[in-house]
Scaffold this active site. Structure first.
Site, PDB file in Angstrom:
ATOM      1  N   GLY A 125      54.211 -79.417 -13.284  1.00  0.00           N
ATOM      2  CA  GLY A 125      54.735 -80.750 -13.096  1.00  0.00           C
ATOM      3  C   GLY A 125      54.298 -81.641 -14.225  1.00  0.00           C
ATOM      4  N   GLY A 126      54.594 -82.937 -14.101  1.00  0.00           N
ATOM      5  CA  GLY A 126      54.250 -83.865 -15.165  1.00  0.00           C
ATOM      6  C   GLY A 126      52.762 -83.943 -15.424  1.00  0.00           C
ATOM      7  N   GLY A 163      50.687 -81.397 -15.273  1.00  0.00           N
ATOM      8  CA  GLY A 163      50.200 -80.148 -15.841  1.00  0.00           C
ATOM      9  C   GLY A 163      50.620 -78.986 -14.975  1.00  0.00           C
ATOM     10  N   LYS A 164      49.720 -78.036 -14.764  1.00  0.00           N
ATOM     11  CA  LYS A 164      50.061 -76.831 -14.015  1.00  0.00           C
ATOM     12  C   LYS A 164      49.021 -76.521 -12.942  1.00  0.00           C
ATOM     13  CE  LYS A 164      52.750 -74.483 -17.599  1.00  0.00           C
ATOM     14  NZ  LYS A 164      52.945 -73.215 -18.373  1.00  0.00           N
ATOM     15  N   VAL A 165      49.474 -75.713 -11.961  1.00  0.00           N
ATOM     16  CA  VAL A 165      48.580 -75.192 -10.928  1.00  0.00           C
ATOM     17  C   VAL A 165      48.472 -73.684 -11.115  1.00  0.00           C
ATOM     18  CG1 VAL A 165      48.173 -74.954  -8.445  1.00  0.00           C
ATOM     19  CG2 VAL A 165      49.347 -76.983  -9.319  1.00  0.00           C
ATOM     20  N   GLY A 225      52.616 -73.196 -10.221  1.00  0.00           N
ATOM     21  CA  GLY A 225      53.215 -74.514 -10.085  1.00  0.00           C
ATOM     22  C   GLY A 225      53.079 -75.312 -11.355  1.00  0.00           C
ATOM     23  N   LYS A 251      44.108 -76.962 -10.506  1.00  0.00           N
ATOM     24  CA  LYS A 251      45.085 -77.909 -11.037  1.00  0.00           C
ATOM     25  C   LYS A 251      44.585 -78.411 -12.380  1.00  0.00           C
ATOM     26  CE  LYS A 251      47.153 -80.515  -8.005  1.00  0.00           C
ATOM     27  NZ  LYS A 251      47.407 -81.540  -6.967  1.00  0.00           N
ATOM     28  N   ASP A 283      50.327 -91.057   2.037  1.00  0.00           N
ATOM     29  CA  ASP A 283      51.428 -90.134   1.759  1.00  0.00           C
ATOM     30  C   ASP A 283      51.445 -88.999   2.781  1.00  0.00           C
ATOM     31  OD1 ASP A 283      53.697 -89.466   0.383  1.00  0.00           O
ATOM     32  OD2 ASP A 283      52.669 -88.354  -1.194  1.00  0.00           O
TER      33      ASP A 283
END
Length: 957
Positions: A642-643, A645-647, A640, A661, A757
């Site tokens: 995203g803004g 970083g990464k998973v 994964g 993460k 959320d």
């Protein structure tokens, strides 16, 4: 001349030392005087300065001592005048020290700033001084479990700020004092007090009608096991805030006031073992009543009241020897929460009819010694215990088990089970903890004076309590590793007794400071059990024999030695002390500056100990370890991005899979904020909440390590992306798990947490499809000053967002409830909240017609659920969802109520809400083959903390 110079230097040096000391000289002198009066004080008393060197049990504000808390220290001595010169003292707690004895001096009235006076379980005797009423700021007064005699001082009525009044388990006598004119106080003046705990004394006389009024805000009224006489006053029915009422084991007589029916918030009503007469009052309005004890009174002979079946919350009915006649209505035994019915030695007759709708919570029906002639069990077989001994029905059915007294229970009641480990065989008095570590626990007995259930074999209340305790003692100030509960039992006073053990964190025993803090949490009632099951309680701490501290001071000789040593010290020594103090303070300033720039400066990650940060259940990983576990953060383990970083998927040396993460440099937050977030997440432990396993904070990296949840998000399964089919029972199982996770955050986390959320993307499914709430990036803590709401910038996900929160920017727990209601609609429709411009809440609301089958929602509901007997409870589920999405938060249920309702729906559908899923997802039809769905694969997954922006597309691997 030389002697004069040395003498001058000595005087100057002593004055400099006094100026440098952190504690007010009068306060320091009072504490040092106590060292000559009390035995077994902590070992660091007398060493250095009380405030600056943090003597155990001492808390200071600036230079003044504001708290003296030494519970369960095995102290011996008397409460002397030295304590009463601590003029700024706000808290005094000496509980569970049986060696503290003597009278309570009238000088207690000198402590004008006292807020808490807690002397539980000592050996005080004599009268309670009248000066106790001259403490204007007192909120908590706990003098229970001592040997106080005499009457209750009427001056206590002057304590207008009093919240908690506990005088139980003493030898107090006389009548309850009430006011006499505008200048003579009484307990009726305590309109802000929530707790009157006077049980197990020798109080007598009538209950004054003046004691109660509609202005009072009492919650717990405990007058049991005294010598009260006369009638129960009708003014009692004016106190509509009451939740627990106990007048059992007295000599009350006369008729019960009819306006008891007004007390709609009462959970427990105990009136057994009195001399009450007249008719039974109609209690139809007591909709919250869980427990009703009326035994051994002389009520008028009457048929079983028609209002019995209206008590929808009732779990326990005990009415032995109360002249009841007639036949028990079958509808009463259908009450959904009913666990225990004891109606022994009455005049019940006719046929006992137990139909198919009998409560599946039932544990015992004891009707021995009545006149029941027949038994209709067409709805059987049953699992509860039925006792019909000494009824006419038994000679004709002697072979039936219900015609013999059952043997004593052989099944052990609740006991904490090990946490997936094998207990050790410990030696030297040590005990194996739930984490299978040998240690010396701190133990004691919890005594619950009110109880909202009666089936002690039901594990759910105890598991909830265990989770609640664990969460509370995971807070940084308590070095507790785990808790253990065992041996629940009822004593002759109908109190629940429960043995408790708390095990130390990262060592095999507690020090005195730790025991003092733990014991004070109970004695001061800072710890609150889950109120959906447990009422008022008192704790009795056992003496602790294994302190890790050095031997404590034991006699007056220590004071003499200290004084002699000080008198004989040379001028040079005094000057060196002054220099040392100056250097010590400079070093502390430097340490504080270092801490502000690097919050991990004094923390040893290998030992997980020290004061910064305080972590429970999460460890610090090195960068090299995580590099190894992810094969140098290889693309093959990249699941994964995203803004933030990464998973990455990682495999620990134990073989355990984890999700790592890793934040990119552009999204880094400050070190102190990162530490705070880790401390928050490391305290959250629940089987329906994704666990934080650890973190990394080195080489400029910020990484969080979570448990790996293999079956992706609920959104993946509802959309068909995961290939896992969800029938109605599986959807209910997921709903109850998610609800319990959110309820845990609201009701058991300390402080409470609002998730902000809740959505299907943030509900993850493990290998057994058990739901786990994930993503705390938008979460907010509810501090003590924010009990009702938090004013905050609106954040969340459109479609799930509470419109009331959106408009007012006032965040409450009911905002999560709204989001959960949307999630429930998503579960039954498999539609996103906003799909093709249509909002699911509006669509359901416009289409609903309760007069039609399935509320006319067939076109909206997911057809794969399968309508009919396999979807039993679906309409009730939709009703609950729509209550959750009411426009006003005040009209929505709490998450605890949502959990209870879904449990009822599951039971109605023939499911056990506490059972684990029967099979892994691999056994389900159409399960995805060769696809590794990861929980963090959602495109809208958000994180505003360490990883503040969205995860984007994740490729399967």
């Amino acid at each position: 001349m030389g002697s004069a110079v040395w003498l001058f230097l000595l005087v100057v040096s002593v004055h400099i030392y006094i100026i440098a000391a952190a504690t007010n000289p009068d306060d320091a002198s009072a504490l040092r005087s106590l060292m000559g009066e009390w035995k077994n004080l902590p070992s660091n008393w007398g060493s250095g300065d009380p405030c600056d060197d943090q003597w155990v049990g001492i808390e200071c504000s600036d230079t003044r001592v504001i708290s003296l808390k030494l519970p369960n220290m095995k102290l011996e001595g008397r409460l002397t005048g030295d304590v009463f010169s601590l003029s700024e003292l706000q808290e005094l707690d000496l509980s569970y020290n049986e060696g503290i004895t003597g009278s309570l001096p009238s000088a207690i009235g000198n402590l004008k700033k006292l807020i808490k006076l807690v002397l539980v379980g000592c050996r005080f005797f004599g009268p309670i001084p009248d000066t106790i009423g001259s403490l204007p700021q007192l909120r908590d007064l706990s003098l229970n479990s001592n040997g106080f005699t005499g009457s209750i001082p009427r001056s206590i009525g002057n304590l207008s700020n009093l919240y908690w009044l506990d005088l139980a388990d003493n030898q107090l006598d006389g009548e309850i004092p009430v006011s006499d004119g505008p200048t003579t106080p009484g307990l009726d003046w305590l309109i802000n007090t929530k707790h009157f705990h006077f049980g197990k004394n020798q109080l007598s006389g009538p209950i004054p009608s003046k004691l109660f009024s509609s202005e009072m805000t009492l919650i717990h009224l405990l007058f049991e096991s005294n010598r009260f006489s006369g009638a129960l006053p009708s003014t009692l029915g004016l106190v509509n805030t009451l939740e627990v009422i106990r007048f059992d084991n007295n000599s009350l007589n006369g008729e019960l006031p009819s306006n008891l029916n007004n007390l709609t918030s009462v959970h427990d009503l105990f009136l057994s073992n009195n001399e009450l007469t007249g008719p039974l009052p109609n209690l139809t309005g007591m909709s919250s009543l869980n427990t009703l004890y009326f035994s051994n009174n002389s009520f008028n002979s009457t048929d079983v009241p028609s209002w019995f079946p209206t008590l929808s919350s009732l779990t326990t009915l005990v009415m032995e020897d109360t002249q009841l006649t007639g036949q028990i209505p079958a509808s009463f035994l259908n009450l959904p929460q009913l666990e225990t019915v004891i109606l022994k030695h009455n005049d019940l007759n006719g046929t006992l009819d137990i139909g198919p709708g009998v409560s599946n919570q039932l544990e015992t029906i004891d009707l021995q010694g009545n006149f029941i002639t027949d038994f209709n069990d067409t709805g059987g077989p049953y699992t509860f215990k039925l006792i019909l001994v000494d009824n006419p029905v038994c000679p004709t059915r002697a072979a039936n088990t219900y015609c013999t007294l059952p043997p004593p229970d052989s099944v052990p009641l609740y006991s904490t089970v090990p946490m997936n480990c094998q207990p050790y065989s410990c030696s030297s008095g040590q005990i194996s903890s739930p984490m299978c570590r040998c240690a010396y626990p701190y133990s004691g007995t919890l005594q619950f004076r009110g109880l909202f259930f009666s089936d002690l074999r039901n594990r759910t209340p105890f598991e909830s309590f265990e989770q609640n305790l664990t969460q509370f003692f995971k807070m940084p100030e308590f070095p507790v590793d785990s808790v253990s509960l065992k041996n629940p039992r009822m004593d002759p006073y109908q109190y629940l007794l429960l043995d408790l053990e708390l095990f130390p964190y990262s060592q095999d025993r507690f020090n005195r400071s730790a025991v003092s803090k733990i014991a004070s949490a109970f004695s001061s009632q800072d710890y609150k059990p889950p109120d959906m099951y447990f009422g008022p309680y008192v704790f009795g701490g056992d003496p602790y024999e294994y302190f890790s501290d050095v031997a404590a001071h034991s006699s007056k000789s220590s004071t003499g030695i200290t004084i002699g040593a000080a008198a004989g010290a040379s001028v040079l020594f005094v000057l060196l002390v002054f220099a040392g103090i100056y250097a010590y303070r400079q070093r502390k300033r430097a340490q504080r500056a270092t801490l502000e720039s690097n919050p991990f400066a004094h923390w040893d990650p290998k030992k997980s100990s020290g004061s910064i940060p305080q972590l429970k259940g999460a460890r610090c990983f090195s960068f090299e370890e995580l590099k190894k576990y992810t094969h140098n953060f290889s693309d093959a383990n990249d699941i994964g991005s995203g803004g933030f970083g990464k998973v990455y998927r990682g495999t620990l040396s134990t073989g355990e899979l984890v999700a790592i993460k890793r934040a990119q440099q552009g999204s880094m937050q400050g070190g102190l904020e990162f530490k705070t977030e880790i401390e928050l997440l490391s305290r959250v432990h629940h089987k329906n909440v994704v666990s934080l396993l650890g973190f990394c904070f080195e080489r400029g990296e910020q990484m969080l390590i979570y448990e790996y949840v293999p079956n992706g998000s609920l959104s993946d399964s509802l959309s068909g992306k995961s290939g896992i089919r969800l029938d109605w029972s599986r959807r209910l199982k997921i709903a109850i798990g998610a609800a319990r996770g959110v309820a845990y955050l609201h009701e058991l986390a300390n402080p409470p947490i609002i998730h902000r959320d809740i959505k299907s993307d943030n509900i993850l499914l493990d290998e057994l499809l058990n739901a786990k709430v994930a993503d705390f990036g938008l979460s907010k803590l509810m501090s003590d000053g924010e009990k009702s709401h938090v004013s905050t910038q609106v954040k969340g996900t459109m479609g799930y967002l509470d419109p009331e929160y959106y408009m007012s920017q006032q965040l409450t727990e009911k905002s999560d409830v709204y989001s959960f209601g949307v999630l429930m609609l998503e579960i039954v429709t498999s539609r996103r909240p906003i799909e093709r411009g249509k909002y699911i809440v509006r669509e359901v609301r416009m289409s609903m017609d309760k007069s039609k089958s399935l509320y006319n929602l067939q076109q909206i509901l997911d057809q794969s659920i399968g309508f009919g007997t396999s979807s039993k409870g679906l309409e009730r589920f939709v009703d609950l969802a729509m209550r959750c999405v009411e426009e006003s938060g005040a009209d929505r249920p709490t998450m605890g109520e949502v959990v209870k309702e879904i449990e009822d729906i599951m039971q109605m559908s023939g499911m056990n809400p506490n059972a684990e899923s029967a099979a892994s997802s691999a056994t389900y039809e159409d399960a995805a083959k060769g696809t590794d769905i990861h929980p963090y694969s959602d495109e809208s997954f958000t994180y505003s903390g360490a990883f503040p922006v969205s995860v984007t597309k994740i490729q399967p691997h």
